[in-house]
Design a protein around this motif. Structure first.
Motif, PDB file in Angstrom:
ATOM      1  N   GLU A 332       0.831  -1.206   0.000  1.00 20.13           N
ATOM      2  CA  GLU A 332       0.000   0.000   0.000  1.00 20.13           C
ATOM      3  C   GLU A 332       0.867   1.258   0.000  1.00 20.13           C
ATOM      4  O   GLU A 332       0.567   2.236  -0.706  1.00 20.13           O
ATOM      5  N   LEU A 333       1.950   1.236   0.763  1.00 24.42           N
ATOM      6  CA  LEU A 333       2.848   2.386   0.812  1.00 24.42           C
ATOM      7  C   LEU A 333       3.578   2.588  -0.508  1.00 24.42           C
ATOM      8  O   LEU A 333       3.803   3.725  -0.940  1.00 24.42           O
ATOM      9  N   THR A 334       3.946   1.501  -1.149  1.00 24.05           N
ATOM     10  CA  THR A 334       4.619   1.593  -2.446  1.00 24.05           C
ATOM     11  C   THR A 334       3.702   2.239  -3.480  1.00 24.05           C
ATOM     12  O   THR A 334       4.127   3.096  -4.273  1.00 24.05           O
ATOM     13  N   GLU A 335       2.430   1.854  -3.461  1.00 29.74           N
ATOM     14  CA  GLU A 335       1.453   2.473  -4.369  1.00 29.74           C
ATOM     15  C   GLU A 335       1.268   3.945  -4.044  1.00 29.74           C
ATOM     16  O   GLU A 335       1.165   4.784  -4.941  1.00 29.74           O
ATOM     17  N   ALA A 336       1.232   4.271  -2.752  1.00 33.68           N
ATOM     18  CA  ALA A 336       1.081   5.673  -2.359  1.00 33.68           C
ATOM     19  C   ALA A 336       2.278   6.498  -2.798  1.00 33.68           C
ATOM     20  O   ALA A 336       2.134   7.640  -3.246  1.00 33.68           O
ATOM     21  N   ALA A 337       3.480   5.924  -2.674  1.00 33.58           N
ATOM     22  CA  ALA A 337       4.686   6.642  -3.076  1.00 33.58           C
ATOM     23  C   ALA A 337       4.708   6.893  -4.575  1.00 33.58           C
ATOM     24  O   ALA A 337       5.118   7.960  -5.039  1.00 33.58           O
ATOM     25  N   SER A 338       4.246   5.914  -5.360  1.00 29.73           N
ATOM     26  CA  SER A 338       4.279   6.061  -6.819  1.00 29.73           C
ATOM     27  C   SER A 338       3.292   7.103  -7.322  1.00 29.73           C
ATOM     28  O   SER A 338       3.504   7.703  -8.375  1.00 29.73           O
ATOM     29  N   SER A 339       2.210   7.326  -6.585  1.00 34.62           N
ATOM     30  CA  SER A 339       1.205   8.310  -7.012  1.00 34.62           C
ATOM     31  C   SER A 339       1.241   9.576  -6.168  1.00 34.62           C
ATOM     32  O   SER A 339       0.351  10.412  -6.259  1.00 34.62           O
ATOM     33  N   SER A 340       2.287   9.706  -5.347  1.00 37.46           N
ATOM     34  CA  SER A 340       2.369  10.831  -4.426  1.00 37.46           C
ATOM     35  C   SER A 340       2.689  12.126  -5.157  1.00 37.46           C
ATOM     36  O   SER A 340       3.099  12.133  -6.322  1.00 37.46           O
ATOM     37  N   SER A 341       2.514  13.230  -4.463  1.00 34.80           N
ATOM     38  CA  SER A 341       2.853  14.540  -5.019  1.00 34.80           C
ATOM     39  C   SER A 341       4.350  14.619  -5.245  1.00 34.80           C
ATOM     40  O   SER A 341       5.125  13.851  -4.706  1.00 34.80           O
ATOM     41  N   SER A 342       4.775  15.598  -6.026  1.00 34.18           N
ATOM     42  CA  SER A 342       6.186  15.696  -6.396  1.00 34.18           C
ATOM     43  C   SER A 342       7.081  15.889  -5.184  1.00 34.18           C
ATOM     44  O   SER A 342       8.170  15.321  -5.105  1.00 34.18           O
ATOM     45  N   SER A 343       6.629  16.682  -4.207  1.00 28.95           N
ATOM     46  CA  SER A 343       7.459  16.911  -3.035  1.00 28.95           C
ATOM     47  C   SER A 343       7.641  15.631  -2.238  1.00 28.95           C
ATOM     48  O   SER A 343       8.729  15.311  -1.771  1.00 28.95           O
ATOM     49  N   ALA A 344       6.541  14.883  -2.081  1.00 30.81           N
ATOM     50  CA  ALA A 344       6.631  13.636  -1.337  1.00 30.81           C
ATOM     51  C   ALA A 344       7.468  12.617  -2.097  1.00 30.81           C
ATOM     52  O   ALA A 344       8.244  11.872  -1.514  1.00 30.81           O
ATOM     53  N   ALA A 345       7.308  12.578  -3.409  1.00 34.49           N
ATOM     54  CA  ALA A 345       8.089  11.641  -4.207  1.00 34.49           C
ATOM     55  C   ALA A 345       9.568  11.967  -4.117  1.00 34.49           C
ATOM     56  O   ALA A 345      10.420  11.068  -4.071  1.00 34.49           O
ATOM     57  N   ALA A 346       9.901  13.263  -4.074  1.00 35.25           N
ATOM     58  CA  ALA A 346      11.294  13.659  -3.934  1.00 35.25           C
ATOM     59  C   ALA A 346      11.869  13.153  -2.615  1.00 35.25           C
ATOM     60  O   ALA A 346      13.000  12.673  -2.556  1.00 35.25           O
ATOM     61  N   GLU A 347      11.075  13.245  -1.550  1.00 33.60           N
ATOM     62  CA  GLU A 347      11.527  12.717  -0.270  1.00 33.60           C
ATOM     63  C   GLU A 347      11.705  11.208  -0.351  1.00 33.60           C
ATOM     64  O   GLU A 347      12.627  10.646   0.227  1.00 33.60           O
ATOM     65  N   ALA A 348      10.817  10.563  -1.103  1.00 31.98           N
ATOM     66  CA  ALA A 348      10.881   9.112  -1.204  1.00 31.98           C
ATOM     67  C   ALA A 348      12.171   8.652  -1.873  1.00 31.98           C
ATOM     68  O   ALA A 348      12.718   7.615  -1.541  1.00 31.98           O
ATOM     69  N   THR A 349      12.654   9.444  -2.834  1.00 34.34           N
ATOM     70  CA  THR A 349      13.877   9.055  -3.522  1.00 34.34           C
ATOM     71  C   THR A 349      15.084   9.108  -2.590  1.00 34.34           C
ATOM     72  O   THR A 349      16.085   8.461  -2.842  1.00 34.34           O
ATOM     73  N   SER A 350      15.004   9.895  -1.524  1.00 36.24           N
ATOM     74  CA  SER A 350      16.092   9.924  -0.551  1.00 36.24           C
ATOM     75  C   SER A 350      15.866   8.889   0.546  1.00 36.24           C
ATOM     76  O   SER A 350      16.407   8.986   1.622  1.00 36.24           O
ATOM     77  N   ARG A 351      14.987   7.948   0.262  1.00 35.76           N
ATOM     78  CA  ARG A 351      14.725   6.749   1.048  1.00 35.76           C
ATOM     79  C   ARG A 351      13.703   6.954   2.153  1.00 35.76           C
ATOM     80  O   ARG A 351      13.141   5.982   2.619  1.00 35.76           O
ATOM     81  N   ILE A 352      13.428   8.155   2.594  1.00 35.75           N
ATOM     82  CA  ILE A 352      12.396   8.346   3.591  1.00 35.75           C
ATOM     83  C   ILE A 352      11.100   8.777   2.902  1.00 35.75           C
ATOM     84  O   ILE A 352      11.084   9.706   2.097  1.00 35.75           O
ATOM     85  N   LEU A 353      10.041   8.066   3.185  1.00 32.37           N
ATOM     86  CA  LEU A 353       8.755   8.353   2.568  1.00 32.37           C
ATOM     87  C   LEU A 353       7.986   9.343   3.440  1.00 32.37           C
ATOM     88  O   LEU A 353       7.612   9.040   4.575  1.00 32.37           O
ATOM     89  N   ILE A 354       7.764  10.531   2.909  1.00 31.17           N
ATOM     90  CA  ILE A 354       7.002  11.569   3.594  1.00 31.17           C
ATOM     91  C   ILE A 354       5.714  11.799   2.809  1.00 31.17           C
ATOM     92  O   ILE A 354       5.753  12.171   1.635  1.00 31.17           O
TER      93      ILE A 354
END
Length: 518
Positions: A332-354
């Motif tokens: 569920e979190l992986t799906e949320a990260a893939s459809s997240s807003s750009s700011s959240a996705a940017a955080e996700a790329t640095s390994r922490i999912l915000i």
């Protein structure tokens, strides 16, 4: 007076009471049974045998009764009361006949040194005033701010770096302790507008935990209540330790009050609102005003410091023992990260999912897993009321004037007649509808946030905070509990501390493994 002299005095006093009460006319009977009860000594033998596992003992007795309600027979008939895990009775206590069931002197006396006249300890106008002011802090706007400016900042700046270091070193650490520190900082920033890192706390956390445990275990669960009052009078044993802990707690609260009174900015945090309110109130002197503010601070530390971190501790223990649930949450979190807003996705790329407030609200399976955790391990496992007038509960149980009426959220989650034959299993799916969406169940079957007029103002805040923490942790790490996590055997008598808050005994010691990115 030495402890030996006190013991001799107590024995003499006990013999006198035994002779006195053995000649008294028996108290009125309720229609509720009282398993493991005997003349004069009441439930004392079973209580002493099971005090260390009090909540499971209560659950077992309630399961043996026809309507999940039992009569409590105290030692020497010193007090009368009932305990229930019946949803219909709960609705009656907390909503239908709300005015007849108050906190009362029993609750106030046990917790007065710790909570004073704070919101969780009082009735009538004192409660109404504090609740009205507090409600401003828990609207949607405040929650959005809390997520974006407090929780996410602390996740990035404190929690995630700590977890990463532990993972890189392959260290074993106490996750419960770390979560408690994290949520303590959050509640201080949200409610008081201060960072506890910059407040001299003189080991506040340990003092607070000691005070909470002593108030519940040594007072609320005292086999013979007059004994703790004698110990308080002579400043002995647990009462001496409580007095020392309260002094540390008071010193910490005073530091926060001083820091706020010296601020020139017109802040809008909870404490600032109460400071403004106090300027319009009449107090006997300045000390009474400070005591009023002190009680506000400690009440909200109790609400925010350990209730959320305790729920999360049991959550991580449960998913460590149920890896299929952890994987469903991760998907569920992986799906949320893939459809997240750009700011959240940017955080996700640095390994922490915000995730944002709105994105957190959409995590249905995670919401279900957290609810299922609190069904089995409610942060406040038992609550108590006092009866103003005689009453009859929906199941026919008579409750007399001045009796206590306890309800066990812990037992409620383990009642087959309430949750079915699989009531002791960890199944988040029970909270999902056919479309996989979270569906709230009857609040009287799930009284974790209480019900009716005194329902918890911080319910949404708690869910949002827990979701944000779980999202950051589970997206990046696998939790490996050193003891193996929840198992069928350990679910029978889970390792909890018998206290006001259902903390895990000994903490939750874990290792972390980084997940591979697909």
């Amino acid at each position: 007076m030495s402890e030996l002299n006190l013991f001799i005095f107590f024995i003499t006093f006990l013999i006198f009471l035994l002779l006195f009460f053995s000649t008294r006319r028996p108290s009125p009977k309720t229609t509720a049974p009282s398993p493991q009860s005997y003349p004069i000594i009441g439930n004392l033998p079973g209580f002493l045998r099971n005090r260390h596992r009090f909540h499971d003992w209560v659950t077992e007795m309630l399961s043996e009764t026809p309507s999940s309600t039992l009569q409590v027979n105290s030692f020497l008939n010193l007090s009368h009361g009932i305990c229930t895990a019946n949803p219909n009775n709960l609705q009656h206590l907390l909503v239908t006949n709300f005015s007849n069931y108050i906190k009362g002197s029993r609750f106030l006396n046990v917790l007065f040194e710790l909570l004073g006249y704070g919101i969780f300890n009082v009735d009538s106008h004192l409660w109404i005033t504090q609740r009205k002011i507090s409600s401003y802090e828990f609207n949607t706007k405040s929650l959005r701010f809390f997520v974006s400016d407090v929780v996410n900042y602390e996740l990035s700046d404190f929690l995630f770096p700590c977890l990463s270091n532990f993972c890189d070193d392959n260290s074993v650490f106490d996750l419960q302790n770390l979560l408690s520190r994290f949520t303590f900082t959050n509640i201080c920033k949200l409610a008081f507008g201060v960072d506890p890192e910059f407040i001299p706390n003189l080991n506040f956390a340990k003092a607070f935990d000691d005070a909470v445990e002593i108030c519940f275990f040594s007072r609320f669960l005292a086999p013979f209540p007059p004994l703790w009052k004698l110990k308080r009078f002579f400043n002995l044993g647990s009462e001496k330790r409580l007095k020392e802990a309260i002094q540390t707690i008071n010193d910490f609260a005073m530091e926060i009050i001083k820091s706020k009174l010296h601020e020139e900015d017109d802040n809008q945090d909870l404490l600032s609102r109460f400071i403004h309110l106090s300027s319009t109130m009449e107090f006997e002197d300045e000390q009474h005003k400070i005591k009023f503010l002190r009680d506000i601070i400690i009440s909200f530390v109790l609400a925010g410091k350990d209730s959320t971190s305790t729920a999360l501790t049991w959550f991580f223990w449960l998913i460590a023992g149920n890896p299929h649930v952890a994987e469903s949450i991760h998907r569920e979190l992986t799906e949320a990260a893939s459809s997240s807003s750009s700011s959240a996705a940017a955080e996700a790329t640095s390994r922490i999912l915000i995730l944002s407030y709105d994105e957190l609200k959409k995590l249905d399976y995670l919401h279900a897993a957290l609810s299922e955790t609190m069904r089995l391990f409610p942060p406040v496992p038992i609550n108590s009321r006092s009866t103003v007038d005689d009453d009859v509960l929906p199941d026919g149980t008579h409750v007399g004037q001045g009796w206590f009426a306890d309800y066990s959220a812990y037992a409620m989650g383990r009642m087959e007649r309430v949750w079915g034959h699989d009531c002791r299993e960890f199944k988040p799916e029970r909270w999902l509808n056919g479309d996989g969406k979270y569906e709230p169940l009857d609040q009287f079957r799930f009284p974790v946030f209480h019900c009716g007029p005194r329902s918890c103002l911080g319910k949404d805040l708690a869910y949002v905070q827990m979701k944000a923490i779980v999202a950051a942790v589970v997206y990046e790490f696998e939790i490996v509990a050193v003891d193996g996590g929840a198992s069928a055997e350990r679910m029978v008598n889970p390792p909890y501390v018998v206290s006001l808050i259902l903390k895990m005994k000994g903490g939750l010691h874990v290792r972390l493994k980084r997940r591979e990115r697909r």
